[in-house]
Design a protein around this motif. Sequence first.
Motif, PDB file in Angstrom:
ATOM      1  N   LEU A  60      38.467  37.378  38.498  1.00  0.00           N
ATOM      2  CA  LEU A  60      37.881  38.695  38.733  1.00  0.00           C
ATOM      3  C   LEU A  60      37.062  38.657  40.013  1.00  0.00           C
ATOM      4  CD1 LEU A  60      36.730  39.712  35.155  1.00  0.00           C
ATOM      5  CD2 LEU A  60      38.489  40.813  36.513  1.00  0.00           C
ATOM      6  N   SER A  61      37.192  39.698  40.798  1.00  0.00           N
ATOM      7  CA  SER A  61      36.465  39.777  42.063  1.00  0.00           C
ATOM      8  C   SER A  61      35.868  41.177  42.183  1.00  0.00           C
ATOM      9  CB  SER A  61      37.415  39.509  43.242  1.00  0.00           C
ATOM     10  OG  SER A  61      38.372  40.554  43.332  1.00  0.00           O
ATOM     11  N   PRO A  78      43.901  41.789  43.471  1.00  0.00           N
ATOM     12  CA  PRO A  78      43.059  41.910  42.265  1.00  0.00           C
ATOM     13  C   PRO A  78      42.839  43.361  41.829  1.00  0.00           C
ATOM     14  CG  PRO A  78      42.094  40.337  43.794  1.00  0.00           C
ATOM     15  CD  PRO A  78      43.231  40.994  44.508  1.00  0.00           C
ATOM     16  N   VAL A 103      46.105  44.555  40.215  1.00  0.00           N
ATOM     17  CA  VAL A 103      46.265  43.943  38.892  1.00  0.00           C
ATOM     18  C   VAL A 103      45.394  44.681  37.876  1.00  0.00           C
ATOM     19  CG1 VAL A 103      45.787  41.867  37.520  1.00  0.00           C
ATOM     20  CG2 VAL A 103      46.990  41.676  39.700  1.00  0.00           C
ATOM     21  N   SER A 104      44.132  44.928  38.224  1.00  0.00           N
ATOM     22  CA  SER A 104      43.231  45.638  37.308  1.00  0.00           C
ATOM     23  C   SER A 104      43.765  47.017  36.965  1.00  0.00           C
ATOM     24  CB  SER A 104      41.836  45.789  37.933  1.00  0.00           C
ATOM     25  OG  SER A 104      41.195  44.562  38.047  1.00  0.00           O
ATOM     26  N   SER A 136      38.497  43.655  42.031  1.00  0.00           N
ATOM     27  CA  SER A 136      38.934  43.858  40.648  1.00  0.00           C
ATOM     28  C   SER A 136      38.059  44.915  39.985  1.00  0.00           C
ATOM     29  CB  SER A 136      38.820  42.564  39.847  1.00  0.00           C
ATOM     30  OG  SER A 136      39.613  41.548  40.369  1.00  0.00           O
ATOM     31  N   ILE A 170      44.470  35.175  38.386  1.00  0.00           N
ATOM     32  CA  ILE A 170      43.623  35.670  39.468  1.00  0.00           C
ATOM     33  C   ILE A 170      42.217  35.856  38.916  1.00  0.00           C
ATOM     34  CG2 ILE A 170      43.181  37.617  41.015  1.00  0.00           C
ATOM     35  CD1 ILE A 170      46.179  38.157  41.016  1.00  0.00           C
ATOM     36  N   ALA A 204      42.076  42.573  32.094  1.00  0.00           N
ATOM     37  CA  ALA A 204      41.761  41.150  31.918  1.00  0.00           C
ATOM     38  C   ALA A 204      43.026  40.351  31.615  1.00  0.00           C
ATOM     39  CB  ALA A 204      40.730  40.982  30.803  1.00  0.00           C
ATOM     40  N   HIS A 220      44.905  39.824  34.788  1.00  0.00           N
ATOM     41  CA  HIS A 220      44.291  38.764  35.603  1.00  0.00           C
ATOM     42  C   HIS A 220      44.646  37.389  35.048  1.00  0.00           C
ATOM     43  CE1 HIS A 220      41.817  40.763  38.675  1.00  0.00           C
ATOM     44  NE2 HIS A 220      41.788  41.768  37.815  1.00  0.00           N
TER      45      HIS A 220
END
Length: 171
Positions: free
Chosen positions: A58-59, A135, A138-139, A62, A56, A48, A51
Motif C-alpha cells: 500500500l502506498s 497501486p 489496483v485499489s 493506493s 504491491i 487489499a 494488492h
Amino acid sequence: TNESDSALGQSFMITLFVIYGLLAIPFRSYLQPFLVMSIIPFGLVGAALGHLLFDIPLSRLSLFGLIALTGVVINDSLVLVHYINRERGQLNVMDAARVAGAARFRPIILTSLTTFVGLLPILFERSLQAQFLIPMAVSLGFGVLFSTFITLILVPNGVIIIDQFRRKFSS
C-alpha cells in the motif's frame, strides 16, 4: 508525511460526512444512507486483496485509489436503493428488491466490469512512467470488482431488513 497522512484522513472523514448528508436529503431517511455507504468496507477489502494478488505494498497512491473507489461503490449502491424505493410505491419491499435487483443487475455489472477492464492496461504496464499509477489502479479496479458482487446481495437484503425493523418498531 505524517502531516499529509493526517490531512488526508481528516479530508476523507469530512467527505464521508458530506456524502451521508447528500444521501440523507433525497432519501428522507437516516438509515438508507448508511446502507448505501455500508459497501465501502467491502471495496477496501477488494482493494487489499488486489494488492496481495499483485504483491504491491500500500502506498499513498493506493490511498488515492481507495478514495476514488469510495465514490464508485457508493454510486452502485445508490442506483440500486433508488430503484428499490421507486418500485416500493407499487410493490411490497420484497418484490421491489427482487425487481430492482433484476432490473439493475446488468447496468451495475457492466459499469463495474468496464471500469475494471479499463484499468487493466495500467495494471500490466511495465514502463517506468506508469509504475507509480499501478497501486492506484489496483485499489480502484479490484475494489470495484469485489464490492460489485457484494452490493448486488447486501443492498437489497439491507433494504428488506430496514423495512422489517421499521414495521416492527412502528407497531
